[in-house]
Design an enzyme around this catalytic site. Structure first.
Site, PDB file in Angstrom:
ATOM      1  N   PHE A 270       1.033   5.745   0.735  1.00 34.83           N
ATOM      2  CA  PHE A 270       0.697   6.549   1.527  1.00 34.83           C
ATOM      3  C   PHE A 270       1.055   7.423   1.356  1.00 34.83           C
ATOM      4  O   PHE A 270       2.613   7.675   0.419  1.00 34.83           O
ATOM      5  CB  PHE A 270       0.865   6.174   2.899  1.00 34.83           C
ATOM      6  CG  PHE A 270      -0.064   4.940   3.870  1.00 34.83           C
ATOM      7  CD1 PHE A 270      -1.064   4.607   4.388  1.00 34.83           C
ATOM      8  CD2 PHE A 270       0.735   4.244   3.108  1.00 34.83           C
ATOM      9  CE1 PHE A 270      -1.966   3.934   4.878  1.00 34.83           C
ATOM     10  CE2 PHE A 270      -0.473   2.408   3.684  1.00 34.83           C
ATOM     11  CZ  PHE A 270      -1.109   2.519   4.592  1.00 34.83           C
TER      12      PHE A 270
ATOM     13  N   THR B 247       0.939  -1.856   0.436  1.00 34.17           N
ATOM     14  CA  THR B 247       0.370   0.279  -0.361  1.00 34.17           C
ATOM     15  C   THR B 247       0.858   1.146   0.016  1.00 34.17           C
ATOM     16  O   THR B 247       2.281   1.250   0.767  1.00 34.17           O
ATOM     17  CB  THR B 247      -1.079   0.164   1.167  1.00 34.17           C
ATOM     18  OG1 THR B 247      -1.753  -1.447   1.343  1.00 34.17           O
ATOM     19  CG2 THR B 247      -2.122   0.964   1.018  1.00 34.17           C
TER      20      THR B 247
END
Length: 398
Positions: A283, A281
Site C-alpha cells: 500500500f 499486498t
C-alpha cells in the site's frame, strides 16, 4: 490577536487614495502598507474589498475582528496600471484552513485522519492502522474519492493498494497518481490473511454460497473448490462480511479479514484459505506535501517517465541506475498509445497527454543521496516526461 511575522490572508477594504487600506479598524498607509509587506493580492467582486496575503514585519501591530477567508467566484475586475493586485491568480493562493485545522497536532497520530476505499474492516483500513495506529480512518466510495478527500483538506493522508504478490499491480491507482498532485510519503507491506466468515453457530458444510471481492475468490480457488460452494462477486471483502451480517444469511459465507469478523459479529470458520499463504499486498501513503528525504534509514523513490521510440532506449534509461549501483525493486511498462491520460502539473492544472508507453520504477535510494540525484538528472536528459511520485521510508516489516 497579535500577529507574529508570518504570511497571512485577510480581506482588506479599499478606502481610496491608492495605497491606503484598512483591516477592519486598523489603517495601513504608504506603499508597503506601513509595517505590512504585500506578498500577493487578488481583487474580488465583493464591493471594494480585496483579498491579500500580507507578511507582518512588526510584532506589535495587532488586528481585531479579522474577517474569515472564503472562496468566491472569480469575475472580471477592471484594472489600471497602478493596481497592486495586477495579474495575481487565485490558484496561486493556498487553500484556507480553519482555526481547528491549524491547531491540530499530529505528533502522536491521534488526530490524524486517513482516507481509504471501502468500509470498516477492509484490508486497506488494516494498512492505514498499521501505518498510523491511533489515526481516525475515513471510508470512501472509491479510490478517487480518497484522493479528493486529501486535496480538499478533509483528511490528512490517504492509503491505497498499489500491488500484490499474487494479483500484480493496480493500474487504476497508478493513473490516479498522475491525475492528482499528491505525493507518496510512505509504504505499508501487509501480509493478507483470507478467512472464511459466517454467522455464529453456522458450520462450513452448511454454506451454499461464499461472497467476496473477485480477487479474493480467485486466490482462494482450491479451498472453495473443496468446499463445493457457489462463488458470488462483491465490491470488497469487508462489505461482503457486512452484507452477510446485516442480512442474517445463514447459508452464505464471506471471505474477509479477522478484524472484519470482530466488527460485524461473525465467526471465523477457517484462516489463511488463500492458495498462496505468502500473499503480501503493498500500500502507498499519500499526502499533499512531500516529506524531506533522509539518509539515516532506508528510503525508496518512485518515478514515472516516458521515452522516445527507438532501439535500446529503455536499456540506456535503466543504465543510469546500474551505473550508480542503485537497486530497482519494481519496473513496469504500460502501453498508452492513442489513449490520452490526464496529467496535472505543479499548479494542479490538468491537461490530456498522449504517451506511447509509461514506465514506472521504484528504486532503493533517497533523493538526499547524490547518486539518486545524478541518476534522475541523467534520466531526464533522455526522457520526454519524468515525474518523481515520491521519496519515502521503506517498510521492512510484515
Amino acid at each position: 490577536m497579535a500577529l507574529n511575522p508570518c504570511v497571512t490572508m485577510f480581506y482588506l477594504k479599499l478606502l481610496g487614495g491608492g495605497d491606503t487600506l484598512t483591516l477592519n479598524r486598523v489603517k495601513l498607509v504608504d506603499e508597503s502598507f506601513g509595517k505590512w509587506v504585500l506578498v500577493k493580492g487578488l481583487s474580488t467582486t465583493r464591493g471594494n474589498r480585496a483579498l491579500v496575503v500580507l507578511r507582518s514585519v512588526d510584532e506589535k501591530r495587532s488586528v481585531t475582528e479579522s474577517l474569515p477567508v472564503v472562496d468566491e467566484q472569480k469575475k472580471p475586475v477592471k484594472k489600471n496600471k497602478n493596481d497592486v493586485f495586477k495579474d495575481i491568480k487565485i490558484n496561486s493562493l493556498p487553500k484556507p484552513l480553519s482555526v481547528g485545522d491549524l491547531s491540530t497536532d499530529h505528533s502522536n497520530n491521534s488526530n490524524m485522519r486517513v482516507s481509504y476505499k471501502g468500509v470498516s474492516g477492509s484490508y486497506t483500513e488494516d494498512a492505514a492502522l498499521k501505518a498510523y495506529p491511533k489515526c481516525e480512518t475515513v471510508p470512501c466510495g472509491d479510490f478517487e474519492d480518497a484522493f479528493k478527500a486529501v486535496e480538499l483538506w478533509l483528511v490528512d493522508k490517504a492509503v491505497l493498494p498499489i500491488e500484490s504478490s499474487a494479483g500484480g499491480s493496480i493500474h487504476r491507482n497508478y493513473d490516479l497518481l498522475l491525475r492528482h498532485r499528491l505525493h507518496i510519503v510512505g509504504e505499508v507491506q501487509l501480509s493478507v490473511n483470507f478467512c472464511l466468515l459466517a454467522l455464529p453457530g453456522v458450520r462450513a458444510e452448511q454454506l451454499k454460497r461464499v461472497i467476496s471481492h473477485p480477487q479474493a475468490l480467485e486466490l482462494s480457488d482450491v479451498f472453495l473448490s473443496n468446499l463445493g460452494v457457489t462463488r458470488v462477486n462483491g465490491d470488497d471483502t469487508a462489505s461482503a462480511a457486512q452484507y452477510v451480517a446485516s442480512k442474517n444469511l445463514r447459508d452464505v459465507g464471506a471471505i474477509a479479514s479477522p478484524r472484519a469478523a470482530n466488527i460485524y459479529g461473525l465467526s471465523v470458520l477457517a484462516e489463511k484459505i488463500q492458495d498462496n499463504t505468502g500473499n503480501v499486498t503493498r500500500f502507498l501513503v499519500l499526502a499533499r506535501d512531500p516529506i524531506i528525504p533522509r539518509t539515516d534509514k532506508p528510503f525508496k523513490t518512485s518515478v514515472v517517465f516516458t521515452l522516445d521510440e527507438g532501439p535500446g532506449v529503455l536499456f540506456k534509461a535503466l543504465a543510469v541506475f546500474a551505473l550508480r549501483g542503485i537497486n530497482l525493486t519494481k519496473i513496469e511498462s504500460r502501453p498508452q498509445r492513442k489513449k490520452p491520460l490526464r496529467v496535472v502539473d505543479d499548479s494542479n492544472n490538468g491537461t490530456a497527454k498522449y504517451f506511447d508507453y509509461l514506465f514506472y520504477i521504484d528504486f532503493e535510494a533517497s533523493m538526499a543521496e547524490p547518486r539518486a540525484q545524478n541518476a534522475l538528472g541523467h534520466l531526464q536528459e533522455m526522457a520526454t516526461f519524468l515525474r518523481v511520485l515520491g521519496c519515502y521510508p521503506m517498510d521492512t516489516t510484515l
